[in-house]
Design a protein around this motif. Sequence first.
Motif, short mmCIF file in Angstrom:
data_model
loop_
_atom_site.label_atom_id
_atom_site.label_comp_id
_atom_site.label_asym_id
_atom_site.label_seq_id
_atom_site.Cartn_x
_atom_site.Cartn_y
_atom_site.Cartn_z
N CYS A 56 3.62 -3.80 8.71
CA CYS A 56 2.28 -4.10 8.18
C CYS A 56 1.62 -5.23 8.96
O CYS A 56 0.43 -5.47 8.81
N LEU A 57 2.39 -5.95 9.77
CA LEU A 57 1.84 -7.12 10.47
C LEU A 57 1.54 -6.85 11.93
O LEU A 57 1.27 -7.79 12.67
N THR A 58 1.61 -5.61 12.34
CA THR A 58 1.41 -5.33 13.76
C THR A 58 0.53 -4.09 13.90
O THR A 58 0.57 -3.19 13.05
N LEU A 59 -0.27 -4.08 14.94
CA LEU A 59 -1.17 -2.94 15.15
C LEU A 59 -0.45 -1.84 15.92
O LEU A 59 0.31 -2.12 16.86
N ALA A 60 -0.73 -0.61 15.54
CA ALA A 60 -0.04 0.53 16.18
C ALA A 60 -0.28 0.53 17.69
O ALA A 60 0.63 0.80 18.47
N CYS A 119 8.26 -2.83 4.50
CA CYS A 119 7.76 -2.03 5.62
C CYS A 119 8.62 -2.18 6.88
O CYS A 119 8.19 -1.77 7.96
N THR A 120 9.81 -2.76 6.76
CA THR A 120 10.62 -3.05 7.96
C THR A 120 11.02 -1.76 8.68
O THR A 120 11.53 -0.82 8.08
N LYS A 151 4.95 0.46 1.66
CA LYS A 151 3.97 -0.62 1.67
C LYS A 151 4.12 -1.40 0.38
O LYS A 151 3.86 -0.87 -0.70
N GLY A 152 4.57 -2.64 0.48
CA GLY A 152 4.72 -3.48 -0.70
C GLY A 152 3.55 -4.43 -0.81
O GLY A 152 2.61 -4.22 -1.57
N CYS A 153 3.58 -5.48 0.00
CA CYS A 153 2.54 -6.52 -0.07
C CYS A 153 1.43 -6.28 0.95
O CYS A 153 0.32 -6.73 0.78
#
Length: 215
Positions: free
Chosen positions: A106-110, A94-95, A84-86
Amino acid sequence: MNPPSKLPLTRRDMLKLSAGSATTMAMPAAVAAAAEPDRSAARAPVTSQVTFKVNGANRSLLLDTRVTLLDALREHLQLTGTKKGCDHGQCGACTVLVDGRRINACLTLAVMHEGASITTIEGMGSPGNLSDMQAAFVKHDGFQCGYCTPGQICSAVAVLDEIERGVPSHVTARLDAPAALTPEEIRERMSGNICRCGAYSNIIDAIQDAAGKRS
Ligand code: FES
Ligand code: FES
């Protein structure tokens, strides 16, 4: 002389007070209930079961629906290789790969990934059995602190797949043939992965080396 009154209310004040309490008493119970928001319901987390494959293994989690894929991997599955960076889509640390495509976890919900197949850096290889891309990063010193490296490697693997599938980038000169793996092409395709240590030139060497092993 009269002593000062202990209740200094005028007749007008008394009329106002009694009008107010009469209104309250007349308000139907249902209207009163609707006016008062149900705060307990607003606070209750909404959970959902989600099942996906992570690095080839079936995993099933009961999650707050607001949990990102990144937090599900790190906090619920203890796969802390993904960094987790930003936490808002700007650094690429987080790729991970979802069904073979790179994504910022980090931009998507599990819960959006029910049934998906997810690959993290842990699924690429292990210290005694590195993948070609991992070995190339080691060989070419494609990192310094290493914090961005899991994301860089996942992204680099996806870049080679994208080129093989004929997906063009903004700097691809011709659209009728797979892009050549020039430094310019790699820089463009890897531009979503930031390295604060500035290992960029070695990362390019590593990706070109790993690509050579594929062909
Ligand atoms: Fe996801 Fe930075 S942590 S892009
Ligand atoms: Fe340190 Fe990239 S190696 S941030």
